[in-house]
Design a protein around this motif. Structure first.
Motif: not given
Length: 220
Positions: A33-39, A41-50
């Motif tokens: 999830v962290w790597r996807n968010e870093k790479c 170009p847009v905001l991804l869904p917030h992974e609140k539970d994880l």
């Protein structure tokens, strides 16, 4: 990078309570999830539970380390080494959490206008991020008015022009690694691209955004 697997191994070596495999799986998933968010170009869904599970796991390890420090004034070299390794792993996980949240805030600052005008993308943020986004937009608006717009003729003071709103850069190209066979081909204009596990592609983000959200492919 070390992290999830090492923390689980260190936990087992120290005789810590808990479900090591479950913790390992959650930490590995959060790294993706962290790597996807870093790479992305847009905001991804917030992974609140994880995110909360990772934070809770880290809190438990920090409590364990504090208890061990209080119980044992002197410990053998082997256990001291394992405790230090666990402490470093905890710091790595804290770094991932901070980096994940910081990356999202930077994207919100960059794309706040489009986030506030698109309900679907607005809902990708957590409640705290939504409050931050609204507050940031209010501050930027006031600053822009006082420094620029108030000095212009009234007919030029509008900020509602859609052309002024920074849109998500969905056409940016990204590198992706396929985590599992994708049953349906990805349609790119007139071409249908089949994606198989372990294959790598360079592709416009808009064509694989949902696959990233579903964690079927990994940005690299």
């Amino acid at each position: 990078a070390r992290g999830a697997g090492d923390m689980a191994d260190n936990q087992q070596d120290l005789g810590l309570p808990g479900e090591e495999q479950e913790a390992y799986d959650e930490l590995e998933r959060f790294k993706r999830v962290w790597r996807n968010e870093k790479c992305a170009p847009v905001l991804l869904p917030h992974e609140k539970d994880l995110l909360e599970k990772v934070r809770q796991y880290v809190r438990e390890q920090e409590e364990f380390l504090e208890e061990e420090a209080e119980k044992h004034q002197r410990i053998d070299a082997t256990k001291a080494l394992m405790l230090n390794m666990l402490r470093m792993d905890v710091e790595r996980c804290n770094y991932l959490v901070r980096s994940y949240l910081r990356t999202r805030l930077l994207k919100i600052q960059k794309l706040y206008q489009s986030l506030l005008t698109d309900d679907q993308r607005y809902n990708l943020m957590s409640r705290e991020e939504q409050r931050f986004c609204r507050s940031y937009a209010d501050l930027v608006g006031k600053h822009f008015h006082s420094c620029v717009l108030d000095r212009l003729p009234e007919n030029l003071r509008g900020m509602a022009n859609e052309e002024m709103i920074a849109q998500p850069p969905l056409d940016d190209h990204v590198f992706v690694s396929v985590l599992e066979d994708i049953p349906d081909p990805v349609h790119i204009e007139s071409e249908a691209v089949e994606m198989k596990k372990d294959e790598t592609f360079v592709i416009r983000f808009r064509h694989i955004e949902q696959l990233v959200t579903d964690q079927k492919i990994q940005l690299v």
